[in-house]
Scaffold this motif. Structure first.
Motif, PDB file in Angstrom:
ATOM      1  N   GLU A  45     -45.912 -57.924 -22.504  1.00  0.00           N
ATOM      2  CA  GLU A  45     -45.975 -57.502 -23.904  1.00  0.00           C
ATOM      3  C   GLU A  45     -47.112 -56.524 -24.167  1.00  0.00           C
ATOM      4  OE1 GLU A  45     -43.749 -61.261 -23.664  1.00  0.00           O
ATOM      5  OE2 GLU A  45     -45.706 -60.593 -22.908  1.00  0.00           O
ATOM      6  N   ILE A  46     -48.004 -56.391 -23.199  1.00  0.00           N
ATOM      7  CA  ILE A  46     -49.114 -55.456 -23.377  1.00  0.00           C
ATOM      8  C   ILE A  46     -48.598 -54.021 -23.486  1.00  0.00           C
ATOM      9  CG2 ILE A  46     -49.666 -54.821 -20.985  1.00  0.00           C
ATOM     10  CD1 ILE A  46     -52.619 -55.604 -21.725  1.00  0.00           C
ATOM     11  N   GLY A  47     -47.377 -53.792 -22.986  1.00  0.00           N
ATOM     12  CA  GLY A  47     -46.771 -52.469 -23.074  1.00  0.00           C
ATOM     13  C   GLY A  47     -46.366 -52.082 -24.480  1.00  0.00           C
ATOM     14  N   GLU A  48     -46.414 -53.047 -25.422  1.00  0.00           N
ATOM     15  CA  GLU A  48     -46.080 -52.757 -26.814  1.00  0.00           C
ATOM     16  C   GLU A  48     -47.267 -52.191 -27.582  1.00  0.00           C
ATOM     17  OE1 GLU A  48     -44.529 -56.319 -28.486  1.00  0.00           O
ATOM     18  OE2 GLU A  48     -42.978 -56.580 -26.933  1.00  0.00           O
ATOM     19  N   MET A  49     -48.433 -52.232 -26.983  1.00  0.00           N
ATOM     20  CA  MET A  49     -49.644 -51.723 -27.634  1.00  0.00           C
ATOM     21  C   MET A  49     -49.757 -50.231 -27.351  1.00  0.00           C
ATOM     22  SD  MET A  49     -51.944 -54.958 -26.340  1.00  0.00           S
ATOM     23  CE  MET A  49     -53.433 -54.556 -27.227  1.00  0.00           C
ATOM     24  N   LYS A  50     -48.856 -49.466 -27.883  1.00  0.00           N
ATOM     25  CA  LYS A  50     -48.674 -48.068 -27.499  1.00  0.00           C
ATOM     26  C   LYS A  50     -49.748 -47.127 -28.019  1.00  0.00           C
ATOM     27  CE  LYS A  50     -43.705 -48.639 -26.941  1.00  0.00           C
ATOM     28  NZ  LYS A  50     -42.354 -48.189 -27.317  1.00  0.00           N
ATOM     29  N   SER A  51     -50.696 -47.657 -28.786  1.00  0.00           N
ATOM     30  CA  SER A  51     -51.813 -46.821 -29.240  1.00  0.00           C
ATOM     31  C   SER A  51     -53.025 -46.929 -28.319  1.00  0.00           C
ATOM     32  CB  SER A  51     -52.228 -47.207 -30.669  1.00  0.00           C
ATOM     33  OG  SER A  51     -51.178 -46.991 -31.580  1.00  0.00           O
ATOM     34  N   LEU A  73     -47.694 -47.157 -22.139  1.00  0.00           N
ATOM     35  CA  LEU A  73     -48.961 -46.840 -22.819  1.00  0.00           C
ATOM     36  C   LEU A  73     -49.313 -45.373 -22.543  1.00  0.00           C
ATOM     37  CD1 LEU A  73     -50.930 -50.088 -21.849  1.00  0.00           C
ATOM     38  CD2 LEU A  73     -49.474 -49.683 -23.852  1.00  0.00           C
ATOM     39  N   THR A  74     -48.559 -44.486 -23.097  1.00  0.00           N
ATOM     40  CA  THR A  74     -48.664 -43.051 -22.775  1.00  0.00           C
ATOM     41  C   THR A  74     -49.935 -42.393 -23.304  1.00  0.00           C
ATOM     42  OG1 THR A  74     -47.304 -42.566 -24.720  1.00  0.00           O
ATOM     43  CG2 THR A  74     -46.172 -42.762 -22.596  1.00  0.00           C
ATOM     44  N   GLU A  98     -49.601 -39.747 -18.229  1.00  0.00           N
ATOM     45  CA  GLU A  98     -50.045 -38.387 -17.908  1.00  0.00           C
ATOM     46  C   GLU A  98     -51.458 -38.078 -18.391  1.00  0.00           C
ATOM     47  OE1 GLU A  98     -47.111 -35.788 -19.472  1.00  0.00           O
ATOM     48  OE2 GLU A  98     -45.571 -36.376 -18.022  1.00  0.00           O
ATOM     49  N   LYS A  99     -51.986 -38.851 -19.326  1.00  0.00           N
ATOM     50  CA  LYS A  99     -53.333 -38.605 -19.843  1.00  0.00           C
ATOM     51  C   LYS A  99     -54.402 -39.403 -19.099  1.00  0.00           C
ATOM     52  CE  LYS A  99     -51.706 -37.565 -24.535  1.00  0.00           C
ATOM     53  NZ  LYS A  99     -51.810 -37.909 -25.976  1.00  0.00           N
ATOM     54  N   LEU A 100     -53.980 -40.182 -18.119  1.00  0.00           N
ATOM     55  CA  LEU A 100     -54.901 -41.074 -17.419  1.00  0.00           C
ATOM     56  C   LEU A 100     -55.950 -40.268 -16.651  1.00  0.00           C
ATOM     57  CD1 LEU A 100     -55.012 -44.176 -17.230  1.00  0.00           C
ATOM     58  CD2 LEU A 100     -53.899 -43.987 -15.004  1.00  0.00           C
ATOM     59  N   SER A 101     -57.220 -40.569 -16.905  1.00  0.00           N
ATOM     60  CA  SER A 101     -58.317 -39.894 -16.200  1.00  0.00           C
ATOM     61  C   SER A 101     -59.095 -40.857 -15.300  1.00  0.00           C
ATOM     62  CB  SER A 101     -59.279 -39.243 -17.205  1.00  0.00           C
ATOM     63  OG  SER A 101     -59.845 -40.217 -18.068  1.00  0.00           O
ATOM     64  N   THR A 102     -59.002 -42.156 -15.568  1.00  0.00           N
ATOM     65  CA  THR A 102     -59.685 -43.171 -14.760  1.00  0.00           C
ATOM     66  C   THR A 102     -58.700 -44.276 -14.399  1.00  0.00           C
ATOM     67  OG1 THR A 102     -61.837 -42.761 -15.811  1.00  0.00           O
ATOM     68  CG2 THR A 102     -61.547 -44.874 -14.696  1.00  0.00           C
ATOM     69  N   LEU A 103     -58.599 -44.547 -13.080  1.00  0.00           N
ATOM     70  CA  LEU A 103     -57.722 -45.619 -12.608  1.00  0.00           C
ATOM     71  C   LEU A 103     -58.450 -46.367 -11.504  1.00  0.00           C
ATOM     72  CD1 LEU A 103     -55.031 -47.109 -12.554  1.00  0.00           C
ATOM     73  CD2 LEU A 103     -54.152 -45.357 -10.999  1.00  0.00           C
ATOM     74  N   ASP A 104     -58.810 -47.617 -11.788  1.00  0.00           N
ATOM     75  CA  ASP A 104     -59.529 -48.435 -10.814  1.00  0.00           C
ATOM     76  C   ASP A 104     -58.740 -49.721 -10.575  1.00  0.00           C
ATOM     77  OD1 ASP A 104     -61.320 -49.799  -9.206  1.00  0.00           O
ATOM     78  OD2 ASP A 104     -63.075 -49.231 -10.387  1.00  0.00           O
ATOM     79  N   LEU A 105     -58.180 -49.830  -9.369  1.00  0.00           N
ATOM     80  CA  LEU A 105     -57.411 -51.011  -8.968  1.00  0.00           C
ATOM     81  C   LEU A 105     -58.064 -51.684  -7.761  1.00  0.00           C
ATOM     82  CD1 LEU A 105     -53.795 -49.482  -9.182  1.00  0.00           C
ATOM     83  CD2 LEU A 105     -55.060 -50.696 -10.962  1.00  0.00           C
TER      84      LEU A 105
END
Length: 247
Positions: A45-51, A73-74, A98-105
């Motif tokens: 459901e976290i995918g519904e937080m589209k802002s 979450l675009t 496409e706006k992602l600038s930081t990804l830490d997994l």
């Protein structure tokens, strides 16, 4: 609460699981639950937080997989999920961010191959996949510096961040192949540069010789023109003061 924009709860002693009702916060732009004791799965459901623009769930006890709904979450620019027990693959839906600038997994239990589609994330400036169980080959479609240390790739990479850039091939199987490719590219670039310099030098020499030839020809032509112009005058002078046959 539905109009809440920022929720900062990091560095507390929160435990339990994230309620699915969190997805009702559709206006939330910043969510930080890092450095707590939260467990369970990341609710789809976290995918519904589209802002959302920033999602930080690092340093907890999350397990399960990264929900594919996270690709909805675009507006997300930062996604940090490091230091959990998240398993499974990287969902390909992440490439929609496409706006992602930081990804830490980093520091999870993720496995499988790195999706080559991640190279489409042109805004990505920080990318950390270290301390997981990734295997296979590393796609060179990635434009950003990436930390791949402590994984299970076919040829073990350096235990420090590597700066992979998009190249002429699609993927590499280890650092030695990468070095060899760079050496070949360097030799090619140097050869082309030397060839261009030699071509420019030869061209300059040809231009100089042609200019010199034109200048010399012009001077000779000028002398001949002058001598030709003097002939009629000499003839006039000769006929004026001398007797020609038939006069």
């Amino acid at each position: 609460m539905k109009s809440l924009i920022i929720l900062e709860l990091s560095y507390n002693h929160l435990c339990g699981v994230i309620p699915s009702s969190l997805g009702n916060l559709i206006d939330l732009t910043y969510l930080n639950l890092g450095n707590n004791n939260i467990s369970g799965v990341i609710p789809p459901e976290i995918g519904e937080m589209k802002s959302l623009m920033s999602l930080a769930l690092s340093c907890n006890h999350f397990n399960g997989v990264i929900p594919s709904s996270i690709g909805y979450l675009t507006h997300l620019t930062s996604l940090t999920l490091q230091s959990n027990q998240i398993s499974g693959f990287i969902p390909t839906k992440i490439v929609d961010l496409e706006k992602l600038s930081t990804l830490d997994l980093s520091n999870n239990l993720l496995s499988g191959q790195i999706p080559f589609q991640l190279g489409n994330l042109k805004q990505l400036g920080y990318f950390n996949l270290s301390y997981n169980n990734f295997s296979g080959t590393v796609p060179l479609s990635l434009w950003t510096p990436i930390d791949l240390s402590h994984n299970q790739f076919e040829t073990q990479l350096l235990s420090e961040p590597l700066d992979y850039k998009k190249g002429s091939c699609d993927e590499i199987k280890g650092l030695s192949h990468c070095k060899k490719g760079h050496q070949i590219m360097l030799i090619f670039v140097v050869s082309i540069s030397i060839t261009l310099l030699l071509s420019i030098s030869v061209l300059q020499y040809c231009i100089m010789m042609v200019s010199l030839l034109i200048k010399t020809s012009s001077e000779q032509l000028g002398i001949l023109t002058l001598d030709t112009a003097l002939v009629p005058k000499a003839m006039v002078a000769f006929t004026k003061y001398n007797f020609l046959p038939g006069r």
